[in-house]
Each structure stands twice: as C-alpha cells, then as structure tokens.
Design a protein around this motif. Sequence first.
Motif, PDB file in Angstrom:
ATOM      1  N   THR A 156      41.685 -99.642  58.667  1.00 21.12           N
ATOM      2  CA  THR A 156      41.493-101.091  58.805  1.00 21.12           C
ATOM      3  C   THR A 156      40.124-101.500  58.268  1.00 21.12           C
ATOM      4  O   THR A 156      40.000-102.462  57.503  1.00 21.12           O
ATOM      5  CB  THR A 156      41.619-101.505  60.291  1.00 21.12           C
ATOM      6  N   GLY A 157      39.099-100.753  58.670  1.00 20.08           N
ATOM      7  CA  GLY A 157      37.743-101.058  58.219  1.00 20.08           C
ATOM      8  C   GLY A 157      37.607-100.977  56.707  1.00 20.08           C
ATOM      9  O   GLY A 157      37.001-101.848  56.078  1.00 20.08           O
ATOM     10  N   ALA A 162      42.317 -97.294  62.636  1.00 18.23           N
ATOM     11  CA  ALA A 162      41.138 -98.166  62.788  1.00 18.23           C
ATOM     12  C   ALA A 162      40.209 -97.997  61.593  1.00 18.23           C
ATOM     13  O   ALA A 162      39.691 -98.975  61.048  1.00 18.23           O
ATOM     14  CB  ALA A 162      40.403 -97.845  64.093  1.00 18.23           C
ATOM     15  N   ILE A 163      40.003 -96.760  61.170  1.00 21.82           N
ATOM     16  CA  ILE A 163      39.140 -96.496  60.009  1.00 21.82           C
ATOM     17  C   ILE A 163      39.762 -97.132  58.763  1.00 21.82           C
ATOM     18  O   ILE A 163      39.072 -97.786  57.969  1.00 21.82           O
ATOM     19  CB  ILE A 163      38.951 -94.978  59.824  1.00 21.82           C
TER      20      ILE A 163
END
Lengths: 252, 387
Positions: free
Chosen positions: A77-78, A74-75
């Motif tokens: 992705t950001g 997720a990180i």
Amino acid sequence: MNAITKRPSALTEAQFHYCPGCGHSVVHRLTAEVIDELNIKDRAVVVAPVGCAVFADKYFDVDSIQGPHGRGPAIATGIKRAKPDSIVFSYQGDGDLASIGMAEIVHAAARGENITVIFINNTIYGMTGGQMAPTTLVGQVATTAPKGRNEKLQGNPINVSEMLAQLKSAKYIERVSSDSAPNIIKAKKAIKKAFQNQIDGLGFSFVEVLSICPTNWGTTPLKGLDFLREKMMAQYPLGVFKDVTAANKEGK
Amino acid sequence: MSEKVLMKGNEALAEGAIRAGCRFFAGYPITPQNEVPEYMSWRQEETGGAFVQAESEVSAVNMLYGAAATGVRAMTSSSSPGVSLKQEGISYMAGADLPCLIVNIMRGGPGLGNIAGAQGDYTQATRGGGNGDYRTLVLAPFSVQELANFPKKAFELSEKYRIPAMILADGILGQMMEGMSYDFEPVDPKTLPQPAWAIGGKHADRKRNMVFSYALGEGELEKMVLKRAERYALIERDEVLYEERDTQDAEVLIVAYGISARASIAAMNMARANGVKAGLLRPITLWPFPTKRIAELSKKVKAVLCVEMSMGQMKVDVDLAVKGSCPVYLHAKPGAFFPVAEEIATAAESALNGKKDQLFSLEDLVKNAENKTYAVNNPICKEGALL
C-alpha cells in the motif's frame, strides 16, 4: 537449434533454496513469466514475506522490499500510494497472510488497493518447521498439533479467498492449484490476470495457489500431490470467487 | 519565512511536514495527536500526496516502510501506546537504513495510562525501542514554533544519515496554541533528488534496488551493524543540538527538554529573583544527547537538577554525562502531570543547598499525589473523560 524454453528474464540466476516438490519454485517461475509477458520488469516491485519465500527478493530480478511477518499488503500500500506507476505484488504464505497478517490483507482488500497478492496455501508453517497454520486441515498433523488439528481445540481452517470475496472493494479473487500441468497453466492465467488488473487500474486482485510441502508434511512429493488433490481441494475448492473486473472495464 | 499566526501544535507540525515536502502520511487515531492525521487527510490530497488511515499502528508504520523505501518524504504520527506498536516497523526501517519521520505526541503510560501530556517514552525513543542494535535520531521541540519547523530538520538529518528520525513531543505541546511562523520556504518535493537506493516507479535506466534488513551469511550482519554504528558515531559527533540559558554564572544547572523546559525557564527566573544562580540546559536532540556539554558544565556548577515528566529516564543520560562530578537530583512528574515552575524553583534551591526534602523521593511523590485534587489541577484527567 531453437530454444523452446528459457529462464524468464524476471528471474535472477540465484538458485532457489526451496525443498524438492515445493510449490514456491513453480509459482515463482509463473510469476516471472507473467512479468516478462506483460513487459513490467522495470516497474514491478516484489514485497517478500517472512516464511519460506523470504528470499523471493533474491529470485525476482525486480525492485524488492522484504518486510515484517504478515505486513506485505501494508508495505505494498505504501509503495503503490507513493509511486502509483509501480506494479506492486505481495507474495505471501499462509502463516504470513492468514495468521499474523490477517488484518493487513483484509484491510488492503477492503480499501481496494490497486495491488496484486499471490497467496501460497500449503496448510503449514514451512520455514519454522511444520507448525499448525490457520489453513491446516482438521486432523492434519503438525509439530504443534502432533495428534492432528482438533476441531474442538483449534477450530477449523480459514478459507481466505471465500472470506475476501465478501468485500465489496476486492475486485478479483481466484483459487488455483500447482499440482498438475493443466492446473499450472490455469494458475498462470490467474496470476497474469491479477497483474493485468493492476496495470489497468482495476483494483485489488488476489490469487490463492494450493501448494504442497512434502518436507513438513513428512511425505514424498508424489504422495503430497495426492493429499493436495484429495484433502486440500475438498476444503479449498478451486475457482473464481469474485471477478468484477470485466464489469469495471465496461464502466458499469 | 511565513507570517506569524496562532496555530495549534499538532496542526503546525502537520503543516510543517507538508512544507518540508512530506507527501506520504499513514496513521491511526489516538489521542492526543488526532489533529495530525485529520489535517493530513485533506492537506495531502490538496498537495498531490497520499494519506492512508491505516487499520492499526502496525499497518501504518509498515505503510511508512513501503513509502519511505520509494524515497519520498514520508511520515507517521501517533501517541505512546501507538508508538509501542510501531516499534516493529521502526526496527525494520533502521535495519534497512531508510530515512523517514515518526512523531510521538506522548501521553501518560504505561499501558493505556491516560491522555494527558507526558514524557514517559524517553528511554524507548532514545534507545531504539524495537529489537536489535539501532538508534533513531530524536528531536524534542519545546514550542509550537519548533513543532512547526522540526519536521524539515528531521527529514534532512534522516536523509543525510539514512536513519529513521523521531520528533518526541507531548500532548501539551500538541494541543496548545501559540504564535508561530515557518522559518523556511515550502519545499517542492520535485526538487528533491531521487535517492539511488529507492525502489518503485518506472526505472528503465537503472538496475533493480533491494530494500531489506536481513543478513544471514556468516559475519554479514555484524558488518551491517558496525557500518551503522560508524554513522551513529558521526551523528553523535556532529549533530548534537541544545539550548543554554544563563549557564555562565550558574551554580545549579537545570536539565530539561520539551514542555518541562518551558516550566524550567520560568522556574529559573524565579530562582534568580531569589538569589539562586540557576541555569538551564535544554537538550534539543535527545539522541544524540548533549553529553559533552553537560559534562563540561557539571564541573562548573554545584549541582544538577533534572526536570522530567518521567521517573528519571533522562536522568540516566545526565548521570552518564556528569559521571559523579557533582550531585544530580531529580524533580520527577510522572503520570502525565505537569511540572510547576514554583516547585522547580524550590527544587533548584534545595539541590544547590544539598537538601533532598523537596526533591525526588518516592515517599514524597506518593504523599503529594494523594493530596492533589486532579479534577481541579488537571481537568482532562477527570472521570468520564474520553480515552
């Protein structure tokens, strides 16, 4: 005299804290060599996990971020969405990725995020002291499964690579091993391909590396390697589970 | 300045963030804030930003963590149960000293609660909410106008102090339409300076940057926490925002924020028409809280009345400010129930007269709740409403 080997420039001079025999040291070095060879040091970002590799950010001489347990994809992705010219890799262990972070890895793959994930599978929680992981083999002893993993109570190990390969947007999934020189050479090739895919904008690339944890397995490095070859490889066969990157390159 | 138009709170907020230069949004569907991600899904694309519908609130806040670390203006939004899930990432971002914006369009709780507007997350928002010693800077709008214009303020404060900022609104503000205009020109993100600490992008001209919240060496974490506390002290000194109405001659001071303050303004006017000298202090920043000003006013008034859609969560801060200078009463509307101006006016009069019968008493609240026909008074609470 000619130097025939040297520290990759993508590794800092910090001394690894890993135990003798641990596969992290090998995989860190391979990854750093790949970063050097692809000349991406000035745009690589390592996402460090929670677990034994928590200090990966101290070892890789690239931009870094250390995140909550399991949230690496997720990180990543950001970062990748905010700065698409970054080359982002999430480096995770099996507790981090296959247990608490299962949703994050599955959905990053499902979205086809153009990131690279390196997944160290040593069938155990290392940092916290040898508890059972989702990847622990049936019968394997862990501090939370002192009589060995019982299929009836704790089910069977999760084969993450095979599972992710089912997702249409995952582009490259390979399982390699860090147990021997030939396998380490293959592992490096896989890691290099997983980074090259991101550079080429091809999409989600994932390399699972079988690794040993002599400390928490309660064994020696040599006996650990035997366990990896005899037991782990039976549950986790090596190989390419998905590679649609060649087709992509040809515009198919 | 933009032209005055009629706009829904959640959309005005989303557009306000875009105008403030926000170019990253990650979120997850939850009522009553769904218009925010819906608006962002097309608007980020239109402006060259990034929108991700995450697999969970936890993932959304961690995407925000990654994006905020690159130095772009980045945000997430959610509503109460979703914001609880985001606490992991908020704590990490506080620990990594990252600016970012988190929006909470509050709904009823605890647990699944309901989907109507509420103010039950005051304590969570103002005390940090996640693990560890930290604060988030909390702005509480009370109109669509403020919802629209606060994202810019939040980003600026967040960047100035390297602290996560939160906009704490409620489902009523998020869902209602009002005339509003933007009081600033759109910010071109390209004109914003790239922070020296940011990661990502091509950077041949600088050394590597590291974003992390850990400090394992002896005494290191203590130093980090204290350094942050020094910044928090500056925020408490310099960044307190509040609004006062009719406090010069007030004998009873109403303290209310957000939608409760809207009802309190009407109540104040009703009370004044009945000869009750009521005034209002509306905290705009909930942390930092206008402690000093409330302390000053509490020495001039005969009573303070807290109006909130929660069981006295804000009153704790008011009590800490008043420190016994005068009685502090509570008019509580828990369970996502809207405060009514007439009731507040009566409560203000009772507070001034030292009568407790119209004020907070658990017995009365229970009795009142039993007598209410919720389906009539609050249609979105009726049976069969979508959750």
